[in-house]
Design an enzyme around this catalytic site. Sequence first.
Site, short mmCIF file in Angstrom:
data_model
loop_
_atom_site.label_atom_id
_atom_site.label_comp_id
_atom_site.label_asym_id
_atom_site.label_seq_id
_atom_site.Cartn_x
_atom_site.Cartn_y
_atom_site.Cartn_z
N ASP A 252 -61.59 -59.97 -25.95
CA ASP A 252 -61.88 -58.98 -24.90
C ASP A 252 -61.42 -57.60 -25.38
O ASP A 252 -60.31 -57.45 -25.89
CB ASP A 252 -61.12 -59.37 -23.62
CG ASP A 252 -61.54 -58.53 -22.44
OD1 ASP A 252 -62.37 -59.01 -21.64
OD2 ASP A 252 -61.05 -57.38 -22.33
N ASN A 260 -65.18 -46.11 -21.22
CA ASN A 260 -66.38 -45.73 -20.46
C ASN A 260 -66.12 -44.49 -19.62
O ASN A 260 -66.95 -43.57 -19.57
CB ASN A 260 -66.80 -46.86 -19.52
CG ASN A 260 -67.73 -47.85 -20.18
OD1 ASN A 260 -68.41 -47.50 -21.14
ND2 ASN A 260 -67.77 -49.05 -19.69
N HIS A 265 -70.74 -44.04 -20.71
CA HIS A 265 -71.26 -45.41 -20.84
C HIS A 265 -71.96 -45.63 -22.19
O HIS A 265 -71.83 -46.69 -22.80
CB HIS A 265 -72.21 -45.68 -19.68
CG HIS A 265 -72.37 -47.11 -19.35
ND1 HIS A 265 -71.46 -47.81 -18.57
CD2 HIS A 265 -73.31 -48.01 -19.72
CE1 HIS A 265 -71.86 -49.06 -18.47
NE2 HIS A 265 -72.98 -49.21 -19.16
N ASP A 269 -71.29 -48.38 -24.97
CA ASP A 269 -72.30 -49.28 -25.58
C ASP A 269 -72.17 -49.27 -27.11
O ASP A 269 -72.22 -50.31 -27.76
CB ASP A 269 -73.71 -48.84 -25.20
CG ASP A 269 -74.07 -49.24 -23.77
OD1 ASP A 269 -73.27 -49.95 -23.15
OD2 ASP A 269 -75.16 -48.84 -23.30
N GLU A 295 -67.50 -56.99 -21.52
CA GLU A 295 -66.88 -56.65 -22.81
C GLU A 295 -66.08 -57.84 -23.34
O GLU A 295 -65.11 -57.68 -24.07
CB GLU A 295 -65.99 -55.39 -22.71
CG GLU A 295 -65.53 -55.03 -21.32
CD GLU A 295 -64.47 -56.00 -20.78
OE1 GLU A 295 -64.92 -56.99 -20.15
OE2 GLU A 295 -63.28 -55.79 -21.01
N1 LIG Z 1 -70.67 -49.32 -21.77
C1 LIG Z 1 -70.67 -50.57 -21.30
N2 LIG Z 1 -69.66 -50.96 -20.50
C2 LIG Z 1 -69.64 -52.22 -20.04
C3 LIG Z 1 -70.64 -53.13 -20.36
N3 LIG Z 1 -70.34 -54.33 -19.78
C4 LIG Z 1 -69.18 -54.14 -19.11
N4 LIG Z 1 -68.75 -52.87 -19.25
C5 LIG Z 1 -67.57 -52.21 -18.70
O1 LIG Z 1 -66.40 -52.80 -19.21
C6 LIG Z 1 -65.33 -52.44 -18.33
C7 LIG Z 1 -64.37 -53.59 -18.23
O2 LIG Z 1 -63.29 -53.15 -17.50
P1 LIG Z 1 -62.07 -54.06 -17.10
O3 LIG Z 1 -62.54 -55.44 -16.78
O4 LIG Z 1 -61.28 -53.32 -16.08
O5 LIG Z 1 -61.25 -54.22 -18.44
P2 LIG Z 1 -60.56 -53.16 -19.39
O6 LIG Z 1 -60.67 -51.76 -18.93
O7 LIG Z 1 -61.11 -53.43 -20.77
O8 LIG Z 1 -59.06 -53.59 -19.33
P3 LIG Z 1 -58.40 -54.81 -20.05
O9 LIG Z 1 -59.45 -55.85 -20.26
O10 LIG Z 1 -57.36 -55.27 -19.09
O11 LIG Z 1 -57.84 -54.30 -21.31
C8 LIG Z 1 -65.96 -52.09 -16.98
O12 LIG Z 1 -65.81 -50.71 -16.75
C9 LIG Z 1 -67.45 -52.40 -17.20
O13 LIG Z 1 -68.28 -51.46 -16.51
C10 LIG Z 1 -71.71 -52.69 -21.20
O14 LIG Z 1 -72.65 -53.41 -21.56
N5 LIG Z 1 -71.68 -51.41 -21.63
#
Ligand SMILES: Nc1nc2c(ncn2[C@@H]2O[C@H](COP(=O)(O)OP(=O)(O)OP(=O)(O)O)[C@@H](O)[C@H]2O)c(=O)[nH]1
Length: 390
Positions: A252, A260, A265, A269, A295
């Site tokens: 992860d 983001n 965004h 990506d 992610e």
């Molecule tokens: N740019 C982009 N962002 C994505 C995609 N899929 C998921 N996300 C973003 O990934 C982020 C995941 O955030 P969180 O689950 O809070 O996790 P984090 O900020 O990485 O925090 P930790 O996992 O605790 O380290 C969210 O803001 C989603 O919008 C994608 O395909 N593209």
Amino acid sequence: MIAMAGFMSAIMAVVLLFMRRHYPPSIRGVGAWAVAPLLWLASTVLFGARDFIPAWLSLVLANQLLVLGSLVYYMGTRHFLGQSFDWRFWGWVMAGSTTVFVVLTYWFPNYGLRVGFFTVLMGCIYTAQLRFMLRHGEHSFPVRLVQVVLALHTLILAVRLFSILIGKGGSDLMEPSLFQTLYIGAYVLMVLMLSIGAVLMATDRLRTELEHLATHDSLTNTLNRRALLAHCEEELERAQRYGHGLSIMMVDLDNFKAVNDTRGHQHGDAVLVHFADCTRQVLRRADRLGRYGGEEFLVLLPDSDADAAMAVAQRIHATLATGHALDCQVSIGLTSWTGAHDTLDAMLSRADAALYRAKHEGRNRTVVASEPVQTPRAAQAGSAQTVACD
Ligand SMILES: Nc1nc2c(ncn2[C@@H]2O[C@H](COP(=O)(O)OP(=O)(O)OP(=O)(O)O)[C@@H](O)[C@H]2O)c(=O)[nH]1
């Protein structure tokens, strides 16, 4: 038989034109493959009308349309296999051969020389295409089929040339001789088989592309969740049958929401794509990388125990810390197959719990889950081995 060749050319041209219209543009070359039988058809019509039209149409143009059709087919094959076609060179060949045909029709009318020259010219085009396909073609049935057709037809052209050299080439294309019948029959078959080969090659490519779309994530080009879990089930079955080890890693990206939020965004990506590219490079051919969701990614490592998997995890951390603008940090939960009683659900739960623990302990690290855990997010209770990367 000549009429049959024309009829087949017409049918195959219609089929290929239909495919050209409805197949995705990523499948290149189909347009040229559709034009080739049309040129062969036009040539057949001119040959057939030889009693009513001048020789420059029924001999010079008809022969050159056959040559042009073969070149256009070759061009389609090159485009299909991602290569360009050198029209400058082949344009000169066309101009030169037209001159030779005109000379051998009007200044030195000689059937044997004309047919001999045509036979050598067509043989060269087929050999060039065959050589190209042997070098660049895929190992699929349709490609092999076209290769065999080209090789056989080149062989028949060689027999025809031989028949001319020994003075048995006849004095007219319509003369009822064994060699002429053999040649025209082979030509009819070749027109049909080359077009069928083109249809099969394009259809095979379409199937491969659709299969790829159905099993891969469009952004990162990693396996999608469904395909990845299918691979995991397959490997687990193999592990249970042969007793080989197997590990999975849940990866992860750390603080990705902040990436983001601060960089946008699209930058997020690009980071995901960079992560996938870098990770793929440190995996073996048999390993599988897939997007588990958002992610979060899953890496399947067949025939790997926890030590081997830990080495891979370290390589992933290292490859994402080389100073590239899109570098990121990741937390990894790792677990290995524990024996015949183990299931995929249990492994995923353990990997998830280990990942949770990696996050909890400060991120940018790998945690190995060494014991089955009952509930995923209550995994902090399970024993684990942690390797931090900062
Ligand atoms: N740019 C982009 N962002 C994505 C995609 N899929 C998921 N996300 C973003 O990934 C982020 C995941 O955030 P969180 O689950 O809070 O996790 P984090 O900020 O990485 O925090 P930790 O996992 O605790 O380290 C969210 O803001 C989603 O919008 C994608 O395909 N593209």
